[in-house]
Write an enzyme that holds these catalytic residues in place. Structure first.
Site, mmCIF file in Angstrom:
data_model
loop_
_atom_site.group_PDB
_atom_site.id
_atom_site.type_symbol
_atom_site.label_atom_id
_atom_site.label_comp_id
_atom_site.label_asym_id
_atom_site.label_seq_id
_atom_site.Cartn_x
_atom_site.Cartn_y
_atom_site.Cartn_z
ATOM 1 N N PHE A 268 0.809 -1.227 0.000
ATOM 2 C CA PHE A 268 0.000 0.000 0.000
ATOM 3 C C PHE A 268 0.838 1.272 0.000
ATOM 4 C CE2 PHE A 268 -2.199 -3.394 2.388
ATOM 5 C CZ PHE A 268 -3.165 -3.690 1.439
ATOM 6 N N GLY A 495 -0.082 -9.496 -3.709
ATOM 7 C CA GLY A 495 -1.398 -10.087 -3.533
ATOM 8 C C GLY A 495 -2.387 -9.650 -4.586
ATOM 9 N N ILE A 657 -10.130 -3.980 -18.230
ATOM 10 C CA ILE A 657 -9.847 -4.722 -16.998
ATOM 11 C C ILE A 657 -9.186 -6.040 -17.420
ATOM 12 C CG2 ILE A 657 -10.859 -5.871 -14.985
ATOM 13 C CD1 ILE A 657 -10.937 -2.804 -14.780
ATOM 14 N N ASN A 659 -8.010 -8.702 -15.734
ATOM 15 C CA ASN A 659 -8.537 -9.940 -15.147
ATOM 16 C C ASN A 659 -9.625 -9.557 -14.146
ATOM 17 O OD1 ASN A 659 -9.027 -12.164 -13.446
ATOM 18 N ND2 ASN A 659 -6.950 -12.955 -13.726
ATOM 19 N N THR A 662 -9.162 -10.763 -10.292
ATOM 20 C CA THR A 662 -8.181 -10.065 -9.462
ATOM 21 C C THR A 662 -8.448 -8.561 -9.463
ATOM 22 O OG1 THR A 662 -6.677 -10.013 -11.341
ATOM 23 C CG2 THR A 662 -6.393 -11.810 -9.784
ATOM 24 N N GLN A 666 -9.103 -6.053 -6.277
ATOM 25 C CA GLN A 666 -8.281 -4.869 -5.994
ATOM 26 C C GLN A 666 -9.156 -3.658 -5.692
ATOM 27 O OE1 GLN A 666 -4.790 -4.205 -5.919
ATOM 28 N NE2 GLN A 666 -4.336 -3.883 -8.058
ATOM 29 N N GLU A 732 -5.014 1.769 -6.851
ATOM 30 C CA GLU A 732 -5.254 2.782 -5.825
ATOM 31 C C GLU A 732 -6.590 3.484 -5.934
ATOM 32 O OE1 GLU A 732 -1.145 4.727 -4.770
ATOM 33 O OE2 GLU A 732 -1.027 3.572 -6.607
HETATM 34 MO MO1 MOS Z 1 1.108 2.964 -3.683
HETATM 35 S S1 MOS Z 1 0.643 4.311 -2.198
HETATM 36 O O1 MOS Z 1 2.219 3.938 -4.569
HETATM 37 O O2 MOS Z 1 1.788 1.516 -3.111
#
Ligand code: MOS
Length: 765
Positions: A268, A495, A657, A659, A662, A666, A732
């Protein structure tokens, strides 16, 4: 913006587009829901995470953290710890092996590696933050090291730390730049725009500090080899950058450092740059001449790893009665440290989301004596969309206008601040599909108008936004005579399904069945190229590198085929062939040869290439980002103020997209993290002494299963012609817009506007 950058951007606009990527129009593995290639290994517990590597003769290290935020460790009493059972070493600034201070990030040269803080690591007695490592204990077992750490007594000379955001924000300064972008942008005259407005809103929004809590806490195992080389297992988002940074810190040749991370349990943003414990682990291994494992405790992650900055943001919007913006102001102050100077980009969404003739965005920062702040999922965009998208909702209520209609009225036709076209922006389509599926139009729009027993019910919506990034990178590709292929890059798998998505893409490009393609990653001995899983860039970055590698391999294979006059490819140009059925075939015709045949007839066991992708010219030419609409329903208990999220629908526009299995996972994960940001998470920071007071999962509340409703995800799936294989980032964007959507729904439910995260029950009573 640097002059060089602006020249490049201007030049890029006159370049012709790359030819349309044929992969976008072909039925293949890309776009299909495939099970993760590592699913079985993970379910069976066979996937190795850093702290699980079985290294012989391993010893264990534990950090002792400073309990003051500024001053000096004038005396560190190590005797009792040294005499404790099993202890191999007590390392302090007085005996630590020589290390250079690591460099700060430099995005124009990622190959240098970087840390978030360029402070020297344990070089002297100086203390820079509460939680800074002041000693490292190494023992035969973890328990012995932990016990010995409790015996270390540190005498401090206490300085006066600057730790209060409240007290320093009046002295905030404008940073030199924010990730290479100008800290301030001014268009037209916002004062005139506000004066001309028929309706306006102008409010301050606050977000607290947040800390990283990836399920796998940070861990490192360091092994010095007999030849002076260093091997490190590390939970990192970039084996390559970590290897470069360690080489720099220990003054080694890059090729003498190897960093390995086959699996990472979430990052993250908290595991991108080099943090002090990684270097200290390697230093400890050198000191005791044995392999050392240093796994941070959960508290250790709070003390030694930076999190998300606190912020205070102002958004002012002026509009005509029809909802057309006459002015948009978004300013913000965030906190950083002198050794980091990272101003979190909270005003970035306001630069790209709305058309306004008058606009001002500007950021300032204050430097505090804390651990370096760092990236945390959608840094900037997550907290920035909280302020901006709350404000848009506030304006919609003032205008008595549907908030989606307000956004539609102000949807720009080109980028509002970059003055470039959008590569592909179908945000309104995401809103249309989302509103229909969610049943947005059926609600009673008046605040506090919907009730279910003691529960006040409300719906909210907000825009999700995250920019597209791609970096030049290398991939190597080997095609073997048995008809199999291997792609290699130093990528990270945290992951999210990296290996799976990359195999799908490579198989399509190569025209091979998916089980003939493998993807090797997570090891810095693979091609030396600065790949990192950050900024939602990794998929596009590797796709472009693989695209280049496949093209080069195909050209090489054509050359081999052309050496034989009997080859069905004889005389064919590269443009006249395509990859399918395990080889190269003339477009629209039967003639061709499999890779196996070409290699066999050439007497070669394999062909291997290592190729670089080009500069991301698409980014200079277009405004590129992923978009979405976050719809939610909340229920607020009238008597207790408890907030429950009862429904969620995210409708996204992220290009292709790759997949759905996954990818949707996300996006959902991002939304879960956003629910935490909105309702439960908050780092409690003692502004008097600069110490984090809730460094545990018992007191820092990440959302748990019962806090999260079923999250429905839909997406446009419209390929972006300017991104490799049509796919923009998805890592993100999920967290963006979430806190605003919840705050907007809470307002709809209760009539109370909360501009101060997290939205805890005390604020609603
Ligand atoms: Mo992201 S906050 O660049 O892993």
């Amino acid at each position: 913006m640097s002059i060089m950058q602006s020249i490049m951007e201007t030049a890029a606009r006159f370049l012709p587009d790359k030819e349309r990527d044929l992969l976008m129009d072909r039925e293949g593995y890309v776009g299909k829901s495939l099970t993760r290639v590592d699913a079985r290994a993970k379910v069976k517990g066979e996937a190795r995470f850093t702290a699980e590597f079985n290294i012989s003769n391993l010893s264990h290290a534990v950090l002792v953290h400073s309990t003051i935020a500024k001053g000096k460790a004038v005396r560190i009493e190590t005797g009792p710890a040294e005499r404790a059972a099993g202890v191999l070493a007590v390392i302090t600034h007085e005996n630590v092996p020589e290390m250079k201070a690591p460099p700060n990030p430099d995005f124009s040269d990622l190959g240098k590696g970087f840390a978030l803080s360029n402070l020297p690591i344990m070089r002297d007695a100086d203390i820079y933050w509460d939680g800074q490592p002041v000693a490292v204990i190494v023992a035969e077992t973890l328990e012995q090291a932990e016990y010995a750490a409790s015996l270390v007594h540190v005498e401090y000379e206490t300085g006066t730390p600057v730790v209060s955001f409240e007290n320093t924000k009046t002295e905030a300064v404008v940073p030199h730049d924010i990730l290479g972008e100008p800290p301030e942008i001014k268009i037209g005259d916002v004062n005139q725009g506000m004066a001309r407005a028929e309706v306006s809103v102008d409010h301050v929004y606050r977000t607290p500090r947040y800390n990283h809590n990836a399920i796998e806490s940070h861990a490192t195992i360091a092994v010095w080899n007999n030849d002076g080389g260093l091997t490190v297992y590390d939970a990192t988002q970039s084996v390559n950058l970590t290897a470069h940074t360690l080489a720099y810190v220990f003054d080694l040749k890059r090729e003498d450092v190897r960093v390995i991370a086959p699996f990472v349990g979430g990052g993250f943003g908290g595991k991108v740059g080099l943090w002090s414990h990684i270097a200290l682990c390697a230093a400890a291994a050198k000191f005791v001449s044995r392999p050392v494992k240093l796994a941070l405790s959960r508290e250790g992650v709070f003390r030694a790893i930076g999190g998300r900055t606190v912020s205070e943001q102002r958004v002012a919007l002026g509009a005509t009665k029809g909802g057309e913006l006459t002015a948009l102001i978004h300013t913000g102050i965030t906190a950083t440290t002198a050794d980091t100077r990272y101003a979190e980009q909270c005003t970035f969404p306001a630069r790209h989301l709305y058309a306004s003739p008058n606009l001002f965005v500007g950021q300032k920062m204050v430097c505090l004596d804390t651990v370096a702040n760092t990236w945390m999922r959608a840094p900037g965009e997550s907290i920035g969309t909280f302020a901006l998208e709350s404000s848009i909702d506030e304006l919609a209520y003032e205008l008595k206008m549907d908030p989606i209609e307000l956004r539609r009225v102000n949807e720009p036709t080109k980028d509002p601040t970059k003055d470039t076209e959008f590569s592909s922006r179908q945000l309104m389509e995401a809103y249309r599909r989302g509103a229909e599926k969610f049943g947005w139009g059926t609600r009673n729009t008046a605040p506090r108008s919907q009730k279910d027993g003691k529960w006040l019910v409300g719906q909210g919506v907000a825009t999700a936004y995250y920019p597209y990034f791609r970096f030049p990178a290398k991939a190597s590709l080997r095609i073997s005579v048995d008809g199999s292929a291997i792609v290699q890059t130093p990528a990270a798998e945290m992951g999210m399904g990296t290996a799976t998505a990359q195999i799908q893409h490579a198989a399509d490009r190569l025209g091979l069945p998916i089980d003939r393609v493998s993807f090797e990653y997570g090891d810095s001995k693979l091609p030396d190229t600065p790949i990192m899983a950050g900024g939602s860039n990794q998929t596009a970055t590797i796709f472009a590198a693989v695209q280049a590698a496949v093209e080069e391999a195909h050209r090489e294979l054509m050359k081999l085929a052309h050496k034989r006059s009997d080859s069905p490819l004889a005389g064919a140009k590269y443009e006249q062939v395509e990859a399918r059925n395990g080889g190269l075939f003339r477009v629209g015709a039967e003639q061709g040869e499999t890779y196996s045949t070409i290699l066999e007839k050439a007497g070669q066991a394999f062909i291997e290439v290592e190729t670089s992708s080009g500069l991301p010219m698409e980014l200079m030419k277009y405004s590129m980002a992923s978009y979405g609409a976050q719809f939610c329903e909340v229920r607020v208990h009238e008597e207790t103020g408890e907030v429950r999220v009862s429904r969620w629908l995210g409708s996204f526009d992220c290009g292709k997209i790759v997949n759905p299995t996954t990818g949707v996972s996300q996006l959902r994960g991002g939304i879960v993290m956003g629910i935490g940001m909105a309702l439960t998470e908050e780092t409690l920071f003692d502004e008097r002494r600069g110490r984090i007071m809730n460094p545990s999962l018992a007191e820092y509340h990440v959302p748990v299963n019962l806090d999260v409703p079923h999250i429905e995800i839909i997406y446009n799936d419209i390929p972006d012609e300017h991104a490799p294989a049509g796919a923009r980032g998805i890592g993100e964007i999920g967290i963006t817009g979430v806190a605003a959507s919840i705050a907007n729904a809470v307002f709809h439910a209760t009539g109370k506007r909360i501009r101060d995260l997290p939205i805890t029950l005390d604020k609603l009573l």
